[in-house]
Design an enzyme around this catalytic site. Structure first.
Site, PDB file in Angstrom:
ATOM      1  N   HIS A 172       0.929  -1.057  -0.002  1.00 27.46           N
ATOM      2  CA  HIS A 172       0.017   0.110  -0.031  1.00 27.46           C
ATOM      3  C   HIS A 172       0.767   1.218  -0.007  1.00 27.46           C
ATOM      4  O   HIS A 172       0.485   2.134  -0.614  1.00 27.46           O
ATOM      5  CB  HIS A 172      -1.051   0.162   1.203  1.00 27.46           C
ATOM      6  N   ASP A 412     -10.358  -4.085 -19.260  1.00 23.99           N
ATOM      7  CA  ASP A 412     -10.566  -4.947 -20.531  1.00 23.99           C
ATOM      8  C   ASP A 412      -9.248  -5.416 -20.876  1.00 23.99           C
ATOM      9  O   ASP A 412      -8.110  -4.981 -21.415  1.00 23.99           O
ATOM     10  CB  ASP A 412     -10.940  -3.989 -21.729  1.00 23.99           C
TER      11      ASP A 412
END
Length: 476
Positions: A172, A412
């Site tokens: 993170h 995608d």
């Protein structure tokens, strides 16, 4: 900076101190796993090589850095050249000779097609598929990176006969949610052979936020309501077990678009009855208000409650610290909080949503961001620039992070489909799994899928999900 074997590989690493706002105990204690499930077979090598290509791109190399402990704290050591011995990303491919429906863990993963049509529901326990998606040896905290020569960014691909699970993971301290958006957008460009369109990052070798919080011109809106050192100690004593070692439960919640439409109708009616002339609230405001009422439902009416939300502040900083049009892949956050009692939370969905909207608008201004982090700098020792808790020491505190603008559900990866695919290929399910310390009552809205469902992941102390599930089934 494509992987290559040459004498350049022996050149000393570029050493960059970990940026100030990346270097706090929360961000160094968590590894983020963004999980994408595709109901198609994808070529794992295309996924690996394209992500490696992105991380090897000029100014993106920091995502392939190795973490080391220097004399003044954590440092990022960026290889001058990525090689097979020191690759740009950590990579693991697992191939399973079975269909998704036949695998004991994969078969339990929900999807857009299995989502409810008209009412919210708990859709499963991510702990059931965490090991499959993340691996038993997944990194958790910064200690798994320091000294291991492990890149900050990793990719795990699980191939089934009819599906592919893609796990993009990172410490993170390297990136927040909107940084993930930049990574996903440009990974897709590389996968599609459009690397020339990848922009340069801002803040590669220097910290553009190094003076944020040093020049406040006004007080933070909630100053005076923050927990004092004694209040923080009292809160920690009350909640330390849940934060550190107490049992936690994780659940996935699906909120159908039709239900969200009903929530909006209810909230707008509440606001009209209250005489509010400005009735603008976002879907995020509605979901946060509705779910917070569920999350607090087990509490007595007098209980103090705080709803905290993380906010990306990139747009607010564009006029001075972050130039528009240049992605900033790091942590760039501030926070807003709404302070209530359980009784006030229950009184009106619309008014609660409106208070959440007012908090975001107010606390997201450039001046309030500066004021907030001025307070944060004063309280940085010993954990680093951590979020400030507002409320009372006996409060029930919950936190939210909304990834809707990341648009992870529209990632995608059709260019990696082994059978060829006309048009885009979107995941059937997206989830986020935290390794390391899980916030004891925290929720991530992972976004809206192509069917209009909103998905939420929640980490709660043991036993609290049962109460929420009971209310959802009762249609309360």
């Amino acid at each position: 900076m494509a992987p290559q074997e040459s004498t350049a590989a022996a050149a000393p690493d570029l050493v960059i101190p970990l940026h100030y706002y990346d270097n706090n105990t929360m961000f160094t204690s968590i590894t983020m796993h963004a999980i994408f499930v595709y109901d198609q077979v994808l070529d794992p090598e295309k996924l690996r090589s394209s992500l490696s290509q992105l991380v090897g791109h000029e100014t993106w190399q920091k995502l392939g850095a190795r973490v080391k402990k220097g004399s003044k704290g954590y440092e990022l050591h960026v290889p001058r050249t990525f090689t097979s011995a020191r690759p740009a990303i950590a990579y693991k491919h697992v191939s399973l000779d079975m269909a998704k429906a036949d695998h004991p863990a994969a078969s339990r993963i929900p999807s857009s097609s299995s989502a409810p049509k008209d009412r919210p529901a708990l859709m499963g326990n991510p702990e059931d598929w965490t090991e499959l998606c993340c691996g038993a040896d997944a990194p958790k905290t910064i200690s798994d990176y320091v000294g291991s020569d492990r890149p900050l960014t990793g990719l795990r691909v699980v191939s089934l006969k009819d599906a592919t699970i893609v796990n993009l993971h990172w410490l993170h301290a390297a990136a927040d949610g909107m940084a993930l958006k930049a990574i996903l957008d440009n990974w897709q460009l590389c996968l599609q052979g459009r690397e020339a369109e990848v922009p340069l990052l801002h803040g590669f070798e220097e910290d553009p936020l190094r003076e944020l919080g040093l020049h406040p011109k006004e007080k933070f809106d909630l100053e005076g309501s923050e927990l004092s050192k004694w209040g923080t100690a009292s809160y920690a004593l009350r909640n330390g077990y849940n934060i550190a070692i107490g049992a936690k439960e994780t659940r996935t919640v699906c909120i159908p678009g039709s239900f969200l439409k009903k929530l909006r109708e209810t909230a707008l009616e509440d606001l009209r009855k209250a005489g509010e002339t400005d009735t603008f609230v976002t879907d995020n405001d509605l979901i946060t208000a509705w779910f917070s009422r569920l999350a607090f439902s087990h509490l007595p009416s007098s209980k103090p409650c705080t709803i905290m939300q993380a906010m990306s502040i990139r747009r607010a900083l564009e006029k001075d610290l972050l130039p528009a049009g240049r992605p900033y892949v790091s942590n760039c956050l501030s926070y807003t909080s709404v302070l209530k009692t359980k009784k006030e939370v229950d009184q009106s969905l619309g008014l609660l949503a409106k208070d959440i909207r007012r908090g975001i608008n107010k606390h997201g201004s450039r001046e309030q961001i500066e004021a907030y982090w001025s307070m944060g700098r004063k309280n940085e020792w010993p954990l680093g620039p951590m979020p400030i808790f507002f409320g009372q020491s006996n409060m029930h505190h919950i936190g939210y992070s909304n990834w809707e603008k990341v648009r992870a559900n529209f990632t995608d990866l059709s260019a990696a489909c082994t059978t060829g695919k006309e048009g885009p290929l979107y995941p059937s399910f997206v989830t986020q799994i935290q390794g390391g310390i899980a916030y004891p009552d925290g929720f991530i809205v992972t976004g809206v899928d192509p069917a209009g469902n909103t998905w939420l992941e929640g980490y709660r102390p043991g036993g609290l999900w049962a109460h929420v599930e009971k209310l959802l089934k009762a249609d309360n």
